[in-house]
Design a protein around this motif. Structure first.
Motif, PDB file in Angstrom:
ATOM      1  N   GLY A   1      29.376  25.361 133.078  1.00 43.99           N
ATOM      2  CA  GLY A   1      30.517  25.369 134.218  1.00 43.99           C
ATOM      3  C   GLY A   1      30.514  23.757 134.460  1.00 43.99           C
TER       4      GLY A   1
ATOM      5  N   VAL B   1      27.494  22.635 129.799  1.00 47.36           N
ATOM      6  CA  VAL B   1      29.208  23.427 128.886  1.00 47.36           C
ATOM      7  C   VAL B   1      29.346  24.654 128.949  1.00 47.36           C
TER       8      VAL B   1
ATOM      9  N   LYS C   1      35.826  11.746 133.880  1.00 44.94           N
ATOM     10  CA  LYS C   1      35.575  12.897 133.541  1.00 44.94           C
ATOM     11  C   LYS C   1      33.757  12.874 133.172  1.00 44.94           C
TER      12      LYS C   1
ATOM     13  N   ILE D   1      32.795  26.927 119.831  1.00 41.16           N
ATOM     14  CA  ILE D   1      34.683  27.807 120.173  1.00 41.16           C
ATOM     15  C   ILE D   1      34.655  28.866 118.755  1.00 41.16           C
TER      16      ILE D   1
ATOM     17  N   ALA E   1      38.373  23.070 122.969  1.00 44.62           N
ATOM     18  CA  ALA E   1      38.193  24.567 122.765  1.00 44.62           C
ATOM     19  C   ALA E   1      40.342  25.042 123.278  1.00 44.62           C
ATOM     20  N   LYS E   2      40.426  23.909 123.365  1.00 38.76           N
ATOM     21  CA  LYS E   2      42.180  24.254 124.066  1.00 38.76           C
ATOM     22  C   LYS E   2      42.669  23.933 122.625  1.00 38.76           C
TER      23      LYS E   2
ATOM     24  N   PHE F   1      29.590  20.452 133.716  1.00 42.05           N
ATOM     25  CA  PHE F   1      29.451  19.693 133.346  1.00 42.05           C
ATOM     26  C   PHE F   1      29.640  18.140 134.545  1.00 42.05           C
TER      27      PHE F   1
ATOM     28  N   SER G   1      29.594  22.015 119.335  1.00 40.03           N
ATOM     29  CA  SER G   1      30.600  22.431 120.493  1.00 40.03           C
ATOM     30  C   SER G   1      31.466  23.240 119.828  1.00 40.03           C
TER      31      SER G   1
ATOM     32  N   TYR H   1      34.174  19.343 125.037  1.00 41.17           N
ATOM     33  CA  TYR H   1      34.908  20.589 124.748  1.00 41.17           C
ATOM     34  C   TYR H   1      36.089  21.343 126.085  1.00 41.17           C
ATOM     35  N   GLU H   2      35.653  21.777 126.490  1.00 42.96           N
ATOM     36  CA  GLU H   2      37.294  22.002 126.919  1.00 42.96           C
ATOM     37  C   GLU H   2      38.398  21.731 125.965  1.00 42.96           C
ATOM     38  N   VAL H   3      38.894  20.600 126.084  1.00 38.28           N
ATOM     39  CA  VAL H   3      39.913  20.056 125.134  1.00 38.28           C
ATOM     40  C   VAL H   3      39.819  20.344 124.069  1.00 38.28           C
TER      41      VAL H   3
ATOM     42  N   GLN I   1      33.229  17.502 129.606  1.00 34.73           N
ATOM     43  CA  GLN I   1      34.077  18.275 129.894  1.00 34.73           C
ATOM     44  C   GLN I   1      35.143  17.842 127.796  1.00 34.73           C
TER      45      GLN I   1
END
Length: 294
Positions: free
Chosen positions: A228, A225, A278, A191, A288-289, A230, A187, A284-286, A282
């Protein structure tokens, strides 16, 4: 004489696992805290349902537990099940439990002349459904392993004898830690690549024909991922729990290894922000932020 099988825990994994036990002709009784759900499921697969742990114990020679934690397995034993089992019965814990806790439970049950085997699984719901789980078995002796093996073969096609009590649960945690670290590393690579201008799908394709490939690059990341969706079927709380078991094992053994410590911190960050229900992908989204300074 064929052992009568009891099964505790009709969750995402327990449903297909009990269905396979019943399909293989095992004499099966099911218990779940949701008694109505257990009754409905047992009727569907041709098994029996117990209305209490004591009733399950009296109807079983071998009890399989598939529960969220080893602490819950211990509580189940102490609140009616162990006392209802006859001397010489066996408990197979297929949950993801703490290895040291498994050894403590083994000692507790041994005091009641009840055998214990830890047999956690790998393969999640898809492989539970088609009875191809990989199962890691910690047993005190060959006799216990050989007694448990026919039951386990109804649910999995790869049975590994890992050693003594607790070694199955240790192996499960270490395997999932390795998977979690691989997912996190892949991940982060995607990213970072995206921030530099690389297309994530192209980067993933290159990884999968190169030395960076792992289970996550070959399966999870592309399907769950980058798409999208998840929806890998493996919850964030469950994976984080397994990684934490590995991290705690490192501390208990005075290994103090740095990567497992960092890995659990990273997954706990995702768990804190997303919540345990979750899907683990997901995270991955954290991350990435975080890379964007958010």
């Amino acid at each position: 004489m064929t052992d009568r099988i009891g099964f505790v825990g009709i969750g995402h994994m327990g449903v297909p696992m009990t269905a396979n036990l019943a399909a293989k002709g095992q004499p099966l009784t099911i218990y779940d805290v949701d008694v109505d759900r257990a009754k409905a499921h047992s009727e569907k697969i041709g098994a029996k349902a117990a209305s209490s742990l004591a009733e399950l114990g009296k109807a079983s020679d071998i009890v399989v537990c598939m529960l969220p934690t080893g602490a819950i397995v211990r509580k189940v034993m102490e609140t009616g099940l162990a006392d209802a089992l006859a001397p010489g019965s066996m408990v197979i814990d297929m949950s993801s439990s703490v290895p040291t806790g498994s050894r403590e439970l083994h000692a507790y049950l041994a005091g009641k002349d009840i055998r214990f085997v830890d047999a956690p699984v790998s393969g999640a719901v898809p492989r539970a459904t088609n009875a191809t789980l990989a199962i890691m078995v910690g047993a005190e002796n060959d006799t216990d392993f050989q007694r448990a093996e026919p039951v386990l073969l109804c649910m999995g096609d790869r049975i590994f004898r890992t050693g003594g009590i607790g070694t199955g649960h240790a192996m499960k945690a270490l395997n999932n830690y390795t998977a979690a670290a691989g997912f996190a590393a892949a991940s982060e690579a995607l990213i970072l690549g995206k921030k530099f201008g690389l297309d994530p799908e192209t980067a993933l394709e290159i990884m999968n024909v190169s030395t960076g490939r792992n289970f996550s690059t070959e399966s999870t990341i592309g399907q769950n991922v980058l798409s999208g969706t998840f929806k890998s079927g493996f919850g964030l709380a469950l994976l984080t729990k397994d990684v934490k078991i590995a991290a705690e094992l490192s501390k208990e053994l005075d290994a103090n290894l740095p990567l497992v410590a960092q890995t659990i911190a990273w997954w706990e960050r995702a768990l804190e922000e997303l919540g345990g229900e979750k899907d683990h992908t997901q995270a991955y989204e954290v991350w990435a932020k975080v890379a964007e300074g958010q």
